[in-house]
Design a protein around this motif. Structure first.
Motif, PDB file in Angstrom:
ATOM      1  N   PRO A  21       1.149  -1.060  -0.292  1.00  0.00           N
ATOM      2  CA  PRO A  21       0.056   0.172   0.233  1.00  0.00           C
ATOM      3  C   PRO A  21       0.678   1.363   0.131  1.00  0.00           C
ATOM      4  O   PRO A  21       1.672   1.314   0.399  1.00  0.00           O
ATOM      5  CB  PRO A  21      -0.424   0.018   1.413  1.00  0.00           C
ATOM      6  N   ALA A  22       0.382   2.323  -0.724  1.00  0.00           N
ATOM      7  CA  ALA A  22       1.313   3.759  -0.752  1.00  0.00           C
ATOM      8  C   ALA A  22       0.541   4.070   1.127  1.00  0.00           C
ATOM      9  O   ALA A  22       1.318   5.727   1.322  1.00  0.00           O
ATOM     10  CB  ALA A  22       0.734   4.383  -1.601  1.00  0.00           C
ATOM     11  N   SER A  23      -0.810   4.730   1.406  1.00  0.00           N
ATOM     12  CA  SER A  23      -0.314   4.343   2.434  1.00  0.00           C
ATOM     13  C   SER A  23      -1.869   4.076   3.424  1.00  0.00           C
ATOM     14  O   SER A  23      -2.534   2.448   2.931  1.00  0.00           O
ATOM     15  CB  SER A  23      -1.571   5.839   2.182  1.00  0.00           C
ATOM     16  N   VAL A  83      -4.799   1.142   3.339  1.00  0.00           N
ATOM     17  CA  VAL A  83      -5.185  -0.191   4.566  1.00  0.00           C
ATOM     18  C   VAL A  83      -5.397   0.663   5.558  1.00  0.00           C
ATOM     19  O   VAL A  83      -5.034   1.417   6.097  1.00  0.00           O
ATOM     20  CB  VAL A  83      -3.498  -1.238   4.870  1.00  0.00           C
ATOM     21  N   VAL A  84      -6.682   0.169   6.237  1.00  0.00           N
ATOM     22  CA  VAL A  84      -6.718   0.720   7.789  1.00  0.00           C
ATOM     23  C   VAL A  84      -6.634  -0.508   8.862  1.00  0.00           C
ATOM     24  O   VAL A  84      -6.918  -1.647   8.542  1.00  0.00           O
ATOM     25  CB  VAL A  84      -8.213   1.500   7.999  1.00  0.00           C
ATOM     26  N   VAL A  85      -5.674  -0.397  10.007  1.00  0.00           N
ATOM     27  CA  VAL A  85      -5.433  -1.248  10.832  1.00  0.00           C
ATOM     28  C   VAL A  85      -6.382  -0.589  12.383  1.00  0.00           C
ATOM     29  O   VAL A  85      -6.133   0.596  12.456  1.00  0.00           O
ATOM     30  CB  VAL A  85      -3.824  -1.463  10.554  1.00  0.00           C
ATOM     31  N   LEU A  86      -6.457  -1.909  12.963  1.00  0.00           N
ATOM     32  CA  LEU A  86      -7.431  -1.985  13.549  1.00  0.00           C
ATOM     33  C   LEU A  86      -7.124  -2.221  15.082  1.00  0.00           C
ATOM     34  O   LEU A  86      -7.175  -3.442  14.824  1.00  0.00           O
ATOM     35  CB  LEU A  86      -9.195  -1.954  13.854  1.00  0.00           C
ATOM     36  N   ALA A 109     -11.139   2.970   3.946  1.00  0.00           N
ATOM     37  CA  ALA A 109      -9.657   1.868   3.480  1.00  0.00           C
ATOM     38  C   ALA A 109     -10.348   1.102   1.683  1.00  0.00           C
ATOM     39  O   ALA A 109     -11.306   0.957   1.443  1.00  0.00           O
ATOM     40  CB  ALA A 109     -10.192   0.625   3.914  1.00  0.00           C
ATOM     41  N   GLY A 110      -8.840   2.149   0.505  1.00  0.00           N
ATOM     42  CA  GLY A 110      -9.307   1.580  -1.032  1.00  0.00           C
ATOM     43  C   GLY A 110      -8.682   0.284  -0.995  1.00  0.00           C
ATOM     44  O   GLY A 110      -9.035  -0.349  -2.112  1.00  0.00           O
ATOM     45  N   ARG A 167     -10.906  -7.217   2.529  1.00  0.00           N
ATOM     46  CA  ARG A 167     -10.677  -7.045   1.547  1.00  0.00           C
ATOM     47  C   ARG A 167     -11.530  -6.016   1.205  1.00  0.00           C
ATOM     48  O   ARG A 167     -12.953  -6.140   0.685  1.00  0.00           O
ATOM     49  CB  ARG A 167     -10.182  -7.754   0.829  1.00  0.00           C
ATOM     50  N   THR A 168     -11.803  -4.543   0.308  1.00  0.00           N
ATOM     51  CA  THR A 168     -12.149  -4.081   0.215  1.00  0.00           C
ATOM     52  C   THR A 168     -12.124  -3.182  -1.490  1.00  0.00           C
ATOM     53  O   THR A 168     -12.768  -2.178  -2.025  1.00  0.00           O
ATOM     54  CB  THR A 168     -12.436  -2.433   0.509  1.00  0.00           C
TER      55      THR A 168
END
Length: 169
Positions: A21-23, A83-86, A109-110, A167-168
């Motif tokens: 991921p870029a972000s 990416v989002v991490v919880l 999240a992309g 996955r989104t």
């Protein structure tokens, strides 16, 4: 806890690095576990969202992340990221609040959301004078997680911690 269990971290690291991921948005950054975990495969932009301001200084979050946002994940708008991490945050809120966060993380999240959560009875009180460390729901298990959070596409099931991918893309 600002420091999380090592269980599932290798799985999570591989999943995220394979996505390149870029972000990345780290919700509940704590001690910066995910920034450290991804140090040698660092996304171009790392953003932390942390509710407890003293952790920013104590754990040097501004040195680990490109941007540090202060706010409660239950009410703060989540910025877009690949990416989002919880990471060990859902147990600190009600089931409904955790489900809302899961939904909002999926919208932000992309590419994917990763949620790490204790999947055994795991009571915890206030730590480091931080009332946000209390486990509001302390009895998650693997089946409850699968039932409560729609869209799970893969998971790591450890002895104490589960990590769930959505996955989104």
């Amino acid at each position: 806890m600002p420091i999380s269990s090592p269980e599932g971290k290798d799985w999570t690291r591989k999943k995220i690095t394979d996505l390149a991921p870029a972000s990345l948005l780290d919700v509940g950054a704590g001690a910066g576990t995910y920034a450290k975990l991804l140090a040698d495969a660092r996304p171009l932009r790392l953003t932390a969202l942390e509710v407890f301001e003293p952790y920013v200084e104590t754990y040097g979050l501004r040195d680990l992340y490109d941007e540090v946002l202060l706010g409660d994940a239950r009410t703060t708008e989540l910025p877009a990221a690949d990416v989002v991490v919880l990471g060990d945050v859902a147990e600190h809120m009600t089931v409904e609040e955790a489900q809302d966060l899961w939904d909002r993380a999926g919208q932000a999240a992309g590419r994917a959301v990763y949620m790490s959560i204790p999947i055994v009875h795991y009571p915890q009180g206030e730590l480091e004078h931080n009332h946000h460390e209390v486990h509001v729901v302390d009895d998650w298990d693997h089946d409850k997680v699968l039932a409560a959070f729609p869209g799970i596409t893969d998971f790591f099931r450890g002895e104490v911690v589960g990590v769930y991918e959505r996955r989104t893309d």
